[in-house]
Write a protein that holds these residues in place. Structure first.
Motif, PDB file in Angstrom:
ATOM      1  N   TYR A 289     -11.156   6.147  10.178  1.00 26.84           N
ATOM      2  CA  TYR A 289     -12.179   5.428   9.418  1.00 26.84           C
ATOM      3  C   TYR A 289     -12.159   3.912   9.610  1.00 26.84           C
ATOM      4  N   GLU A 290     -11.283   3.416  10.490  1.00 25.29           N
ATOM      5  CA  GLU A 290     -11.157   1.970  10.718  1.00 25.29           C
ATOM      6  C   GLU A 290     -10.843   1.218   9.419  1.00 25.29           C
ATOM      7  N   LEU A 291      -9.975   1.784   8.602  1.00 26.46           N
ATOM      8  CA  LEU A 291      -9.576   1.171   7.335  1.00 26.46           C
ATOM      9  C   LEU A 291      -8.084   0.866   7.361  1.00 26.46           C
ATOM     10  N   ASN A 292      -7.725  -0.303   6.874  1.00 25.35           N
ATOM     11  CA  ASN A 292      -6.322  -0.660   6.709  1.00 25.35           C
ATOM     12  C   ASN A 292      -5.939  -0.362   5.268  1.00 25.35           C
ATOM     13  N   VAL A 293      -4.925   0.457   5.103  1.00 24.87           N
ATOM     14  CA  VAL A 293      -4.534   0.891   3.764  1.00 24.87           C
ATOM     15  C   VAL A 293      -3.059   0.598   3.504  1.00 24.87           C
ATOM     16  N   VAL A 294      -2.711   0.597   2.225  1.00 23.80           N
ATOM     17  CA  VAL A 294      -1.322   0.505   1.805  1.00 23.80           C
ATOM     18  C   VAL A 294      -1.012   1.725   0.947  1.00 23.80           C
ATOM     19  N   ILE A 295       0.188   2.217   1.100  1.00 18.50           N
ATOM     20  CA  ILE A 295       0.664   3.331   0.282  1.00 18.50           C
ATOM     21  C   ILE A 295       1.392   2.723  -0.908  1.00 18.50           C
TER      22      ILE A 295
ATOM     23  N   GLN B  28      -8.531  -4.130  -1.568  1.00 20.86           N
ATOM     24  CA  GLN B  28      -9.631  -3.424  -2.252  1.00 20.86           C
ATOM     25  C   GLN B  28      -9.018  -2.353  -3.152  1.00 20.86           C
ATOM     26  N   GLU B  29      -8.389  -2.769  -4.232  1.00 20.98           N
ATOM     27  CA  GLU B  29      -7.635  -1.827  -5.056  1.00 20.98           C
ATOM     28  C   GLU B  29      -8.500  -0.753  -5.716  1.00 20.98           C
ATOM     29  N   ASP B  30      -9.816  -0.966  -5.776  1.00 17.05           N
ATOM     30  CA  ASP B  30     -10.699   0.061  -6.336  1.00 17.05           C
ATOM     31  C   ASP B  30     -10.978   1.181  -5.328  1.00 17.05           C
ATOM     32  N   GLN B  31     -10.669   0.951  -4.051  1.00 13.10           N
ATOM     33  CA  GLN B  31     -10.889   1.955  -3.007  1.00 13.10           C
ATOM     34  C   GLN B  31      -9.602   2.781  -2.854  1.00 13.10           C
ATOM     35  N   GLU B  32      -9.376   3.635  -3.843  1.00 17.89           N
ATOM     36  CA  GLU B  32      -8.134   4.409  -3.946  1.00 17.89           C
ATOM     37  C   GLU B  32      -8.256   5.772  -3.280  1.00 17.89           C
ATOM     38  N   PHE B  33      -7.101   6.324  -2.944  1.00 18.69           N
ATOM     39  CA  PHE B  33      -7.060   7.664  -2.364  1.00 18.69           C
ATOM     40  C   PHE B  33      -5.735   8.337  -2.713  1.00 18.69           C
ATOM     41  N   THR B  34      -5.750   9.648  -2.559  1.00 14.07           N
ATOM     42  CA  THR B  34      -4.532  10.455  -2.560  1.00 14.07           C
ATOM     43  C   THR B  34      -4.552  11.242  -1.257  1.00 14.07           C
ATOM     44  N   ILE B  35      -3.372  11.492  -0.742  1.00 14.86           N
ATOM     45  CA  ILE B  35      -3.285  12.225   0.522  1.00 14.86           C
ATOM     46  C   ILE B  35      -1.908  12.876   0.576  1.00 14.86           C
ATOM     47  N   SER B  36      -1.815  13.992   1.256  1.00 20.02           N
ATOM     48  CA  SER B  36      -0.493  14.604   1.419  1.00 20.02           C
ATOM     49  C   SER B  36      -0.217  14.827   2.898  1.00 20.02           C
ATOM     50  N   TYR B  37       1.071  14.881   3.191  1.00 17.84           N
ATOM     51  CA  TYR B  37       1.542  15.063   4.560  1.00 17.84           C
ATOM     52  C   TYR B  37       2.507  16.226   4.585  1.00 17.84           C
ATOM     53  N   ASP B  38       2.189  17.220   5.404  1.00 20.12           N
ATOM     54  CA  ASP B  38       3.066  18.381   5.581  1.00 20.12           C
ATOM     55  C   ASP B  38       4.078  18.018   6.659  1.00 20.12           C
TER      56      ASP B  38
END
Length: 93
Positions: A25-31, A54-64
């Motif tokens: 998505y061409e997005l730089n994110v922080v965990i 952009q703290e309002d642009q939140e996500f959850t994700i999991s890694y197997d």
């Protein structure tokens, strides 16, 4: 699981998640948080984060960590809008 093994898995999961958003998505994110899910149920690490500055642009994700795959991506309306604005479909497989 030993603490050093757990930390290595956390680092691997975080790197994979950051690269997933950058590549797809061409997005730089922080965990912002990581949690090892109960091993008897899943071989996964759950993570939360947001787009850089952009703290309002939140996500959850999991890694197997056994399959080495990103799974279960959840997004806030703000990150969904950001992804769409870049011309991507966040629901495409």
């Amino acid at each position: 699981m030993k603490e050093n093994e757990k930390q290595a898995l956390f680092q691997e999961a975080e790197t994979r998640a950051v690269n997933y958003f950058k590549d797809k998505y061409e997005l730089n994110v922080v965990i912002t948080s990581k949690e090892l899910l109960p091993e008897m149920a899943l071989d996964s690490i759950a993570m939360e984060g947001h787009v850089v500055e952009q703290e309002d642009q939140e996500f959850t994700i999991s890694y197997d960590y056994n399959d080495k795959k990103i799974k279960n991506f959840g997004m806030s309306p703000a990150i969904k809008a950001a992804i769409i604005a870049k011309g991507y479909d966040p629901f495409a497989k």
